[in-house]
Enzyme design. Structure first.
Site, PDB file in Angstrom:
ATOM      1  N   ASP A 238       1.565  -1.269  -0.106  1.00  0.00           N
ATOM      2  CA  ASP A 238       0.442  -0.223   0.423  1.00  0.00           C
ATOM      3  C   ASP A 238       0.715   0.962  -0.149  1.00  0.00           C
ATOM      4  OD1 ASP A 238      -3.135   0.660   0.395  1.00  0.00           O
ATOM      5  OD2 ASP A 238      -2.323   1.806   0.992  1.00  0.00           O
ATOM      6  N   TYR A 387      -4.320  11.017   1.363  1.00  0.00           N
ATOM      7  CA  TYR A 387      -4.088  10.926  -0.159  1.00  0.00           C
ATOM      8  C   TYR A 387      -4.223  12.504  -1.216  1.00  0.00           C
ATOM      9  CZ  TYR A 387      -5.416   6.193   0.262  1.00  0.00           C
ATOM     10  OH  TYR A 387      -5.561   5.118   0.840  1.00  0.00           O
ATOM     11  N   HIS A 444      -4.568  -7.669   0.033  1.00  0.00           N
ATOM     12  CA  HIS A 444      -3.508  -6.681  -0.183  1.00  0.00           C
ATOM     13  C   HIS A 444      -2.915  -6.246   1.420  1.00  0.00           C
ATOM     14  CE1 HIS A 444      -2.840  -2.575  -0.863  1.00  0.00           C
ATOM     15  NE2 HIS A 444      -4.003  -2.219   0.408  1.00  0.00           N
TER      16      HIS A 444
END
Length: 473
Positions: A238, A387, A444
């Site tokens: 990630d 983000y 993930h």
């Protein structure tokens, strides 16, 4: 041999001027080829840059001391949590909708009931403090990390390793893999450092705009230097994948090896061509059968699923504070927001299940402990801002996107990862791939889901690097 004879006869049949032209052209072509090879082998790096993210003015000399830290809680903190849980309003789910609309409120009630009546946060705080925690001030921020040393044994070579988490995870993702890495495996043992990204968990959030993966990479390089490590290994998934990749780009001389369980490549003609040819003639574009299985049909298996699953990304990359204020105020809203990712990103098929398949890979204690790290630190909004900071402009135009990675690299391709990246794509960016493994299962959150698989792949990668280093000395 026949072709060589023909070429010789042709060459010597030319006049002197023509021969000189052929020789000159060949020399020029050879020079161009040599230059291209040299450029590919030349290890490029990106600038370290600088930053200051604290509230106070930057001092002439920053405090570089490292302080012990302990996770703590209180009855007041737990009482506040319970009061907020008790005031939760729920919305009934649509019939037979599973997790396709998000976290099913039917199953959410079961999770919350466990959280309210059975989950013991004080006991989990003891679990968190199982490993030594520390903080140190870097670029104006208190940076949190755990530092786990292996048991002392004579004549044992210990390799420094940093593990970096992503969103919506935390350093706690690595608690199941830490015992495997700090015990000798095939002659390899690690001293492990797990930091919290600034703005996540117990690391202080930046107070100024602009803290992106490049800033995080620089902070973590400073941390490793402060701990006395001049060379070390890195592992991430990630955001941790991008941060560790940036670390390898900034100081390749310090990174002995980079191991990733999530990775991507830049787009371009090669990728477009392989998407067109891959389903029919995969060998021409470097695809294996497994690549074809995971990639195609491309729009159904990748594009549409990415569109369905990245709504959160668009929100957090544009207006994180708006969405964040709700989940920062409601513990149940926070749990739904975070745990839905642990369902879907583990296996997209979990969307069809009434319980999201959460307890197939995780215990509720582990999941809620991760949620509590966000809740008790109030870090969900600052984690979402990461983000925004990384996607303010076109990522393809950043310096790291234009610079290859030349350190030894190991890639673990887990089948549940939402987007598959074949080795032939990864090689466009990662120029020194030592290992590429199609993992048999897992998604993930690799260290959290399949710690043994990830640890084994990491160890085998490091063994290859260490063997090369020994033989090349």
């Amino acid at each position: 041999m026949l072709r060589l004879q023909v070429l010789k006869e042709t060459f010597f049949g030319l006049n002197a001027a023509q021969q000189q032209l052929v020789i000159g052209t060949a020399a020029a072509a050879g020079g161009i080829l040599a230059y291209i090879v040299h450029q590919r082998r030349h290890v490029k790096s990106i600038p370290l840059g600088e930053g200051w993210w604290g509230t106070e003015e930057k001092p002439l000399i920053e405090d570089d001391k490292i302080y012990p830290f302990h996770v703590q809680t209180s009855d007041k903190e737990i009482e506040d949590l319970h009061e907020r849980i008790d005031r939760t309003r729920y919305t009934d789910p649509l019939e037979d909708s599973g997790f396709h609309y998000g976290f099913s409120s039917t199953y959410l009630k079961k999770v919350v009931s466990y959280w309210r009546h059975e989950f013991d946060w004080k006991s989990q705080v003891v679990v968190l403090n199982k490993y030594p925690h520390f903080k140190t001030k870097i670029e104006g921020l208190d940076v949190h990390f755990i530092h786990v040393r292996p048991p002392h044994r004579e004549n044992q070579k210990v390799l420094p390793l940093m593990l970096v988490h992503g969103w919506p995870g935390s350093f706690y993702e690595f608690y199941r893999i830490l015992p495997l890495l700090t015990e000798n495996q095939d002659g390899v043992v690690f001293e492990v450092i797990c930091p919290s990204i600034p703005g996540y968990g117990f690391s202080e959030a930046p107070h100024k705009q602009g803290f992106d993966s490049l800033a995080a990479a620089r902070v973590f390089l400073t941390l490793m230097e402060r701990l006395g490590f001049s060379q070390f290994y890195l592992q991430g998934g990630d955001w941790g994948s991008l941060i560790t990749t940036n670390m390898a780009q900034m100081k390749p001389q310090c990174v002995k090896g980079l191991h990733l369980n999530m990775f991507s490549s830049s787009t371009g003609f090669k990728v477009l061509l392989s998407l067109m040819i891959g389903p029919y003639l995969p060998f021409l574009v470097g695809f294996s059968r497994e690549d074809v299985h995971r990639l195609f049909p491309f729009f159904e298996k990748n594009v549409w699923d990415i569109l369905r699953e990245t709504g959160y990304l668009h929100i957090q990359a544009t207006k994180p504070d708006t969405a964040g204020c709700g989940v920062n105020d409601s513990p149940v809203g926070l749990a739904a927001y975070i745990l839905e990712k642990f369902s879907t990103w583990t296996d997209l098929g979990n969307r069809d299940l009434a319980d999201g398949g959460l307890e197939r890979k995780f215990s509720l204690d582990d999941l809620l402990t991760n949620v509590m790290i966000y809740w008790t630190t109030g870090s969900i909004v600052s984690s979402m801002r990461f983000y925004k900071e990384n996607l303010k402009s076109n990522p393809e135009k950043r310096p790291d996107a234009k610079t290859g990675i030349f350190v030894p690299t190991g890639l673990a391709a887990f089948p549940g990862e939402p987007m598959h990246c074949p080795k032939s794509w990864a090689q466009i960016r990662y120029r020194n791939i030592y290992s590429y493994t199609f993992m048999p299962r897992g998604g993930h959150f690799a260290a959290f889901e399949e710690p043994q698989l990830l640890a084994s792949d990491l160890v085998q990668f490091v063994r290859k690097v260490e063997k090369f280093c020994r033989t090349s000395m």
